[in-house]
Design an enzyme around this catalytic site. Sequence first.
Site, PDB file in Angstrom:
ATOM      1  CB  SER A 151     -36.704 -46.714  25.578  1.00 50.60           C
ATOM      2  OG  SER A 151     -37.575 -46.928  26.654  1.00 50.60           O
ATOM      3  CE1 TYR A 164     -34.879 -42.140  28.044  1.00 53.49           C
ATOM      4  CE2 TYR A 164     -36.815 -43.562  28.078  1.00 53.49           C
ATOM      5  CZ  TYR A 164     -35.440 -43.407  28.028  1.00 53.49           C
ATOM      6  OH  TYR A 164     -34.627 -44.516  27.954  1.00 53.49           O
TER       7      TYR A 164
HETATM    8  P1  NDP Z   1     -26.951 -43.420  32.226  1.00 53.72           P
HETATM    9  O1  NDP Z   1     -27.699 -42.252  32.758  1.00 53.72           O
HETATM   10  O2  NDP Z   1     -26.251 -44.327  33.162  1.00 53.72           O
HETATM   11  O3  NDP Z   1     -25.878 -42.915  31.153  1.00 53.72           O
HETATM   12  C1  NDP Z   1     -26.242 -41.983  30.184  1.00 53.72           C
HETATM   13  C2  NDP Z   1     -24.986 -41.528  29.470  1.00 53.72           C
HETATM   14  O4  NDP Z   1     -25.360 -40.461  28.556  1.00 53.72           O
HETATM   15  C3  NDP Z   1     -23.950 -40.962  30.427  1.00 53.72           C
HETATM   16  O5  NDP Z   1     -22.683 -41.433  30.066  1.00 53.72           O
HETATM   17  C4  NDP Z   1     -24.060 -39.461  30.194  1.00 53.72           C
HETATM   18  O6  NDP Z   1     -22.838 -38.807  30.430  1.00 53.72           O
HETATM   19  C5  NDP Z   1     -24.455 -39.391  28.734  1.00 53.72           C
HETATM   20  N1  NDP Z   1     -25.070 -38.099  28.458  1.00 53.72           N
HETATM   21  C6  NDP Z   1     -26.207 -37.579  29.011  1.00 53.72           C
HETATM   22  N2  NDP Z   1     -26.399 -36.339  28.580  1.00 53.72           N
HETATM   23  C7  NDP Z   1     -25.379 -36.057  27.722  1.00 53.72           C
HETATM   24  C8  NDP Z   1     -25.037 -34.915  26.964  1.00 53.72           C
HETATM   25  N3  NDP Z   1     -25.743 -33.799  27.018  1.00 53.72           N
HETATM   26  N4  NDP Z   1     -23.931 -34.973  26.184  1.00 53.72           N
HETATM   27  C9  NDP Z   1     -23.165 -36.085  26.146  1.00 53.72           C
HETATM   28  N5  NDP Z   1     -23.435 -37.196  26.852  1.00 53.72           N
HETATM   29  C10 NDP Z   1     -24.532 -37.173  27.636  1.00 53.72           C
HETATM   30  O7  NDP Z   1     -27.982 -44.186  31.300  1.00 53.72           O
HETATM   31  P2  NDP Z   1     -28.049 -45.707  30.790  1.00 53.72           P
HETATM   32  O8  NDP Z   1     -26.691 -46.267  30.654  1.00 53.72           O
HETATM   33  O9  NDP Z   1     -29.068 -46.389  31.583  1.00 53.72           O
HETATM   34  O10 NDP Z   1     -28.704 -45.459  29.350  1.00 53.72           O
HETATM   35  C11 NDP Z   1     -28.002 -45.575  28.136  1.00 53.72           C
HETATM   36  C12 NDP Z   1     -29.023 -45.526  27.019  1.00 53.72           C
HETATM   37  O11 NDP Z   1     -29.926 -46.617  27.138  1.00 53.72           O
HETATM   38  C13 NDP Z   1     -29.896 -44.266  27.028  1.00 53.72           C
HETATM   39  O12 NDP Z   1     -30.107 -43.847  25.699  1.00 53.72           O
HETATM   40  C14 NDP Z   1     -31.192 -44.747  27.649  1.00 53.72           C
HETATM   41  O13 NDP Z   1     -32.283 -43.972  27.226  1.00 53.72           O
HETATM   42  C15 NDP Z   1     -31.260 -46.170  27.127  1.00 53.72           C
HETATM   43  N6  NDP Z   1     -32.097 -47.058  27.925  1.00 53.72           N
HETATM   44  C16 NDP Z   1     -31.715 -47.436  29.177  1.00 53.72           C
HETATM   45  C17 NDP Z   1     -32.485 -48.320  29.919  1.00 53.72           C
HETATM   46  C18 NDP Z   1     -32.097 -48.765  31.304  1.00 53.72           C
HETATM   47  O14 NDP Z   1     -32.874 -49.501  31.937  1.00 53.72           O
HETATM   48  N7  NDP Z   1     -30.932 -48.387  31.830  1.00 53.72           N
HETATM   49  C19 NDP Z   1     -33.736 -48.877  29.367  1.00 53.72           C
HETATM   50  C20 NDP Z   1     -34.052 -48.406  28.042  1.00 53.72           C
HETATM   51  C21 NDP Z   1     -33.250 -47.534  27.353  1.00 53.72           C
HETATM   52  P3  NDP Z   1     -22.774 -37.548  31.433  1.00 53.72           P
HETATM   53  O15 NDP Z   1     -23.407 -37.979  32.699  1.00 53.72           O
HETATM   54  O16 NDP Z   1     -21.332 -37.248  31.529  1.00 53.72           O
HETATM   55  O17 NDP Z   1     -23.568 -36.484  30.768  1.00 53.72           O
END
Ligand code: NDP
Length: 251
Positions: A151, A164
Site C-alpha cells: 500500500s 495497517y
Molecule cells: P477487501 O476488503 O475488499 O477484501 C479483502 C479480502 O481479504 C477479502 O476477500 C477478505 O475475505 C480477505 N480477508 C480478510 N481477513 C481475512 C482473514 N482473516 N482470513 C482470510 N481472508 C481474509 O479489500 P481489497 O480488495 O480492497 O484489498 C485487497 C488488498 O489490497 C489488501 O491487502 C489491501 O490492504 C490492499 N490494498 C487495497 C487498496 C484499495 O484501495 N482497495 C489500496 C492499497 C492496498 P473475508 O471478508 O471473507 O474475510
Amino acid sequence: MVENAQPLADRVILVTGAGYGIGRTAALTYARAGATVILLGRTQEALNDTYDLIEAESLPQPAVLPFDLEESDEDKYRLLAEAIDENFGHLDGVLLNAGVLGQRAPLQTYHWETWQKVMQINVNGQFALIKHLLPLLQAAPADASVIFTSSSVGRQGRAYWGAYSVSKFATEGLMQVLADELENTSQVRVNSLNPGGTRTTMRAMAYPAEDPASVPEAEDIMPAYLYLMSPQSGDIHGQALNARDLAETLA
Ligand code: NDP
C-alpha cells in the site's frame, strides 16, 4: 509479436482474499489466463460466488479453500500446505492479497486488540502461509511467482493509519528478506505490488466520504497482476511496484 492469451495455462495459482474485491477480480483474471485457481478466504459463501463466476465462463475448475488468516496455530498452515500438495503436487504462483484495514485512529488511542488482529492477519498469517508453501513453489516445473500486496502507506508512514500502515511496511520487509534468500538459488520470484486506490469495500471503509464512482475498478489494474504472475515478467524479482504505473506501461 503475437501475445499469449493463456500465459498461465496449466499453472496452479493460490489467491488469498479471493471472495471479494481485488482478490476476486484477480482470481477471475488468472482463470481466464488458463490457471487453475485455488480460492482462499475466510467467508465460504463469498468464495463460492467467485467459484461460480469462474465456472460460468467454463474456465479451469477452481478449488475453494476456506481459511482464516487470524489463525495463530502454525500447524494449521502446515496442514493447509499438505492439502494443496495432496491435490496439486506443486504451486506456480501465490497472490498474497488478503488483508484487513483495522482502525483509522492515532497511535495514542489505537486499540491493542485491533493492533494484534491486523498484525496477525496482514503479517503473521502471510509469513506462516509462505513459509509452508515455499516447498510447493520450489516444486513448480518452471518459474513460480509470489506477489505480496502492499500500500502507499506501507512505503511512507501516514498519520492515523496505525497497524495497517505498519503491517504493510512489514509486508515489504517480508518480500525483501524472502527475495534476497531466493536470489540465484531458486526459480521462485518474489515482488510486492501496491494496487493504489481501488473501488472495494476496504477502500469505502477507509474513505467513507468519497464517491466510489471516482475510484478506479480492480479490473483496471489487472494487466499488472497478470504480468507479474506470468512468465513474461521472469526477470523481475525483489521489486516494490505500483500496479497503476505498471498497468499503464503495459497498455
Ligand atoms: P477487501 O476488503 O475488499 O477484501 C479483502 C479480502 O481479504 C477479502 O476477500 C477478505 O475475505 C480477505 N480477508 C480478510 N481477513 C481475512 C482473514 N482473516 N482470513 C482470510 N481472508 C481474509 O479489500 P481489497 O480488495 O480492497 O484489498 C485487497 C488488498 O489490497 C489488501 O491487502 C489491501 O490492504 C490492499 N490494498 C487495497 C487498496 C484499495 O484501495 N482497495 C489500496 C492499497 C492496498 P473475508 O471478508 O471473507 O474475510
